[in-house]
Design a protein around this motif. Structure first.
Motif, PDB file in Angstrom:
ATOM      1  N   THR A 202       0.821  -1.214   0.000  1.00 15.36           N
ATOM      2  CA  THR A 202       0.000   0.000   0.000  1.00 15.36           C
ATOM      3  C   THR A 202       0.856   1.265   0.000  1.00 15.36           C
ATOM      4  O   THR A 202       0.546   2.241  -0.699  1.00 15.36           O
ATOM      5  CB  THR A 202      -0.942   0.004   1.221  1.00 15.36           C
ATOM      6  OG1 THR A 202      -1.696  -1.219   1.238  1.00 15.36           O
ATOM      7  CG2 THR A 202      -1.901   1.180   1.167  1.00 15.36           C
ATOM      8  N   PHE A 203       1.942   1.241   0.751  1.00 15.15           N
ATOM      9  CA  PHE A 203       2.818   2.423   0.866  1.00 15.15           C
ATOM     10  C   PHE A 203       4.191   2.086   0.287  1.00 15.15           C
ATOM     11  O   PHE A 203       5.221   2.178   0.962  1.00 15.15           O
ATOM     12  CB  PHE A 203       2.918   2.851   2.333  1.00 15.15           C
ATOM     13  CG  PHE A 203       1.577   3.110   2.975  1.00 15.15           C
ATOM     14  CD1 PHE A 203       0.917   4.312   2.775  1.00 15.15           C
ATOM     15  CD2 PHE A 203       0.967   2.139   3.768  1.00 15.15           C
ATOM     16  CE1 PHE A 203      -0.313   4.557   3.359  1.00 15.15           C
ATOM     17  CE2 PHE A 203      -0.261   2.375   4.363  1.00 15.15           C
ATOM     18  CZ  PHE A 203      -0.915   3.583   4.153  1.00 15.15           C
ATOM     19  N   ASN A 204       4.174   1.726  -0.970  1.00 15.14           N
ATOM     20  CA  ASN A 204       5.380   1.206  -1.615  1.00 15.14           C
ATOM     21  C   ASN A 204       6.522   2.214  -1.651  1.00 15.14           C
ATOM     22  O   ASN A 204       7.697   1.838  -1.550  1.00 15.14           O
ATOM     23  CB  ASN A 204       5.046   0.751  -3.041  1.00 15.14           C
ATOM     24  CG  ASN A 204       6.240   0.135  -3.742  1.00 15.14           C
ATOM     25  OD1 ASN A 204       6.889   0.779  -4.565  1.00 15.14           O
ATOM     26  ND2 ASN A 204       6.548  -1.114  -3.388  1.00 15.14           N
ATOM     27  N   GLU A 205       6.200   3.506  -1.792  1.00 16.33           N
ATOM     28  CA  GLU A 205       7.269   4.505  -1.871  1.00 16.33           C
ATOM     29  C   GLU A 205       8.090   4.580  -0.588  1.00 16.33           C
ATOM     30  O   GLU A 205       9.260   4.955  -0.614  1.00 16.33           O
ATOM     31  CB  GLU A 205       6.682   5.885  -2.197  1.00 16.33           C
ATOM     32  CG  GLU A 205       6.244   6.027  -3.640  1.00 16.33           C
ATOM     33  CD  GLU A 205       6.099   7.481  -4.054  1.00 16.33           C
ATOM     34  OE1 GLU A 205       6.526   8.373  -3.281  1.00 16.33           O
ATOM     35  OE2 GLU A 205       5.568   7.726  -5.151  1.00 16.33           O
ATOM     36  N   TRP A 206       7.508   4.216   0.521  1.00 15.23           N
ATOM     37  CA  TRP A 206       8.233   4.238   1.795  1.00 15.23           C
ATOM     38  C   TRP A 206       9.113   2.985   1.965  1.00 15.23           C
ATOM     39  O   TRP A 206      10.096   3.028   2.686  1.00 15.23           O
ATOM     40  CB  TRP A 206       7.253   4.289   2.962  1.00 15.23           C
ATOM     41  CG  TRP A 206       6.698   5.636   3.302  1.00 15.23           C
ATOM     42  CD1 TRP A 206       7.153   6.499   4.252  1.00 15.23           C
ATOM     43  CD2 TRP A 206       5.574   6.266   2.710  1.00 15.23           C
ATOM     44  NE1 TRP A 206       6.381   7.635   4.297  1.00 15.23           N
ATOM     45  CE2 TRP A 206       5.387   7.522   3.346  1.00 15.23           C
ATOM     46  CE3 TRP A 206       4.683   5.926   1.680  1.00 15.23           C
ATOM     47  CZ2 TRP A 206       4.375   8.412   3.016  1.00 15.23           C
ATOM     48  CZ3 TRP A 206       3.680   6.811   1.359  1.00 15.23           C
ATOM     49  CH2 TRP A 206       3.529   8.037   2.011  1.00 15.23           C
ATOM     50  N   PHE A 207       8.709   1.880   1.325  1.00  8.54           N
ATOM     51  CA  PHE A 207       9.367   0.594   1.602  1.00  8.54           C
ATOM     52  C   PHE A 207      10.034  -0.018   0.370  1.00  8.54           C
ATOM     53  O   PHE A 207      10.341  -1.209   0.359  1.00  8.54           O
ATOM     54  CB  PHE A 207       8.329  -0.396   2.160  1.00  8.54           C
ATOM     55  CG  PHE A 207       7.718   0.039   3.458  1.00  8.54           C
ATOM     56  CD1 PHE A 207       8.346  -0.239   4.660  1.00  8.54           C
ATOM     57  CD2 PHE A 207       6.518   0.739   3.478  1.00  8.54           C
ATOM     58  CE1 PHE A 207       7.782   0.161   5.863  1.00  8.54           C
ATOM     59  CE2 PHE A 207       5.951   1.141   4.675  1.00  8.54           C
ATOM     60  CZ  PHE A 207       6.585   0.859   5.869  1.00  8.54           C
ATOM     61  N   SER A 208      10.278   0.776  -0.638  1.00 13.98           N
ATOM     62  CA  SER A 208      10.853   0.230  -1.877  1.00 13.98           C
ATOM     63  C   SER A 208      12.245  -0.352  -1.664  1.00 13.98           C
ATOM     64  O   SER A 208      12.655  -1.275  -2.386  1.00 13.98           O
ATOM     65  CB  SER A 208      10.896   1.321  -2.959  1.00 13.98           C
ATOM     66  OG  SER A 208      11.659   2.433  -2.498  1.00 13.98           O
ATOM     67  N   ASN A 209      12.967   0.151  -0.697  1.00 11.34           N
ATOM     68  CA  ASN A 209      14.325  -0.340  -0.441  1.00 11.34           C
ATOM     69  C   ASN A 209      14.421  -1.112   0.883  1.00 11.34           C
ATOM     70  O   ASN A 209      15.511  -1.267   1.436  1.00 11.34           O
ATOM     71  CB  ASN A 209      15.317   0.836  -0.415  1.00 11.34           C
ATOM     72  CG  ASN A 209      15.397   1.540  -1.756  1.00 11.34           C
ATOM     73  OD1 ASN A 209      15.419   0.888  -2.806  1.00 11.34           O
ATOM     74  ND2 ASN A 209      15.425   2.871  -1.738  1.00 11.34           N
ATOM     75  N   THR A 210      13.282  -1.577   1.384  1.00  7.67           N
ATOM     76  CA  THR A 210      13.258  -2.301   2.661  1.00  7.67           C
ATOM     77  C   THR A 210      12.780  -3.725   2.420  1.00  7.67           C
ATOM     78  O   THR A 210      11.804  -3.952   1.697  1.00  7.67           O
ATOM     79  CB  THR A 210      12.313  -1.606   3.666  1.00  7.67           C
ATOM     80  OG1 THR A 210      12.674  -0.221   3.767  1.00  7.67           O
ATOM     81  CG2 THR A 210      12.411  -2.256   5.030  1.00  7.67           C
ATOM     82  N   THR A 211      13.456  -4.682   3.025  1.00  4.68           N
ATOM     83  CA  THR A 211      13.086  -6.086   2.828  1.00  4.68           C
ATOM     84  C   THR A 211      11.862  -6.454   3.666  1.00  4.68           C
ATOM     85  O   THR A 211      11.559  -5.809   4.683  1.00  4.68           O
ATOM     86  CB  THR A 211      14.247  -7.016   3.220  1.00  4.68           C
ATOM     87  OG1 THR A 211      14.506  -6.871   4.620  1.00  4.68           O
ATOM     88  CG2 THR A 211      15.498  -6.678   2.418  1.00  4.68           C
ATOM     89  N   PHE A 212      11.209  -7.504   3.221  1.00  6.68           N
ATOM     90  CA  PHE A 212      10.041  -8.002   3.953  1.00  6.68           C
ATOM     91  C   PHE A 212      10.423  -8.419   5.370  1.00  6.68           C
ATOM     92  O   PHE A 212       9.688  -8.143   6.329  1.00  6.68           O
ATOM     93  CB  PHE A 212       9.435  -9.196   3.196  1.00  6.68           C
ATOM     94  CG  PHE A 212       8.382  -9.926   3.979  1.00  6.68           C
ATOM     95  CD1 PHE A 212       7.084  -9.449   4.045  1.00  6.68           C
ATOM     96  CD2 PHE A 212       8.699 -11.096   4.672  1.00  6.68           C
ATOM     97  CE1 PHE A 212       6.109 -10.126   4.778  1.00  6.68           C
ATOM     98  CE2 PHE A 212       7.734 -11.774   5.405  1.00  6.68           C
ATOM     99  CZ  PHE A 212       6.437 -11.287   5.458  1.00  6.68           C
ATOM    100  N   ALA A 213      11.567  -9.069   5.516  1.00  3.04           N
ATOM    101  CA  ALA A 213      12.001  -9.549   6.832  1.00  3.04           C
ATOM    102  C   ALA A 213      12.177  -8.394   7.810  1.00  3.04           C
ATOM    103  O   ALA A 213      11.817  -8.501   8.992  1.00  3.04           O
ATOM    104  CB  ALA A 213      13.299 -10.334   6.695  1.00  3.04           C
TER     105      ALA A 213
END
Length: 235
Positions: A202-213
């Motif tokens: 939903t908030f991809n711009e905030w988490f584009s460089n963050t892994t799921f883990a």
């Protein structure tokens, strides 16, 4: 047949009373020195006495017949229920009644559950709107977030929608958005894995460089001050 016999008996007794009174009248007239005015009084007393016994007799007969009839009916009912076919019929009727009541209760329960779910979803969406209006998100963005939330809590899956685009704001951190996702998931007992996927999608711009883990590991933050705090009682 016995009941007919008992119903004829009172009529016979009534006839005997009249006959006895008539015979007594004739006998009293033959008594020497019997005053004429005493005869009617005596006859009246005799008639009342006989009538009294007649009433008592008919009352006893009525009770006797009714009692025997009740016992007979009760015996018939007992025999019917004791009979295997009677028990099966009763069981069938009970099952039909139970099925009818169960269906009504089930329908009522489902309607009540649906109403509760609708009210809960409405409260969740209001919380979503209020939260992001406070953070100055525009109407289109809030609508997209609400649609993602609606799909998420209804299906417990992430809405794969490439058109969702929420512009990143510097005053809204990853921690705040993860807290938001946790608050929503907590109300529906949705797993942390699903909540992590939801906030990333939903908030991809905030988490584009963050892994799921990484997101999954630190999904809930209670320390420090954030624009969206952990709140278990958002409803």
């Amino acid at each position: 047949m016995k009941q007919n016999k008992y119903s004829i008996l009172p009529a016979i007794i009534e006839a005997l009373i009249i006959l006895t009174t008539s015979m007594l009248t004739l006998l009293l007239r033959e008594v020497p020195g019997m005053m004429t005015y005493i005869i009617p009084i005596t006859l009246l007393a005799v008639y009342i006495l006989l009538k009294f016994f007649y009433r008592k007799g008919t009352s006893w007969i009525h009770r006797h017949v009714t009692s025997k009839g009740s016992v007979a009916n009760l015996s018939t009912e007992i025999e019917r229920f004791d009979h295997p076919l009677g028990k099966a019929e009763v069981q069938k009727k009970r099952m039909e009644l139970f099925h009818h009541e169960f269906q009504l209760e089930q329908q009522s329960y489902l309607l009540q559950k649906e109403k509760e779910n609708d009210l809960k979803l409405a409260a969740i969406l209001k919380y979503t709107r209020d939260t992001f209006k406070r953070l100055d998100f525009d109407e289109i963005e809030i609508f997209q977030i609400c649609e993602c939330v609606r799909y998420f809590v209804t299906n417990q899956q992430v809405l794969n929608q490439t058109e969702v685009h929420i512009k990143r704001r510097m005053n809204v951190t990853q921690i705040a958005l993860k807290n938001f996702a946790w608050n929503i998931a907590f109300q529906y007992n949705i797993s942390g894995d699903h909540a992590a996927r939801f906030v990333i999608a939903t908030f991809n711009e905030w988490f584009s460089n963050t892994t799921f883990a990484t997101v999954r590991k630190n999904l809930r933050t209670t320390t420090g001050k954030h624009v969206i705090e952990i709140d278990e009682h958002i409803l």
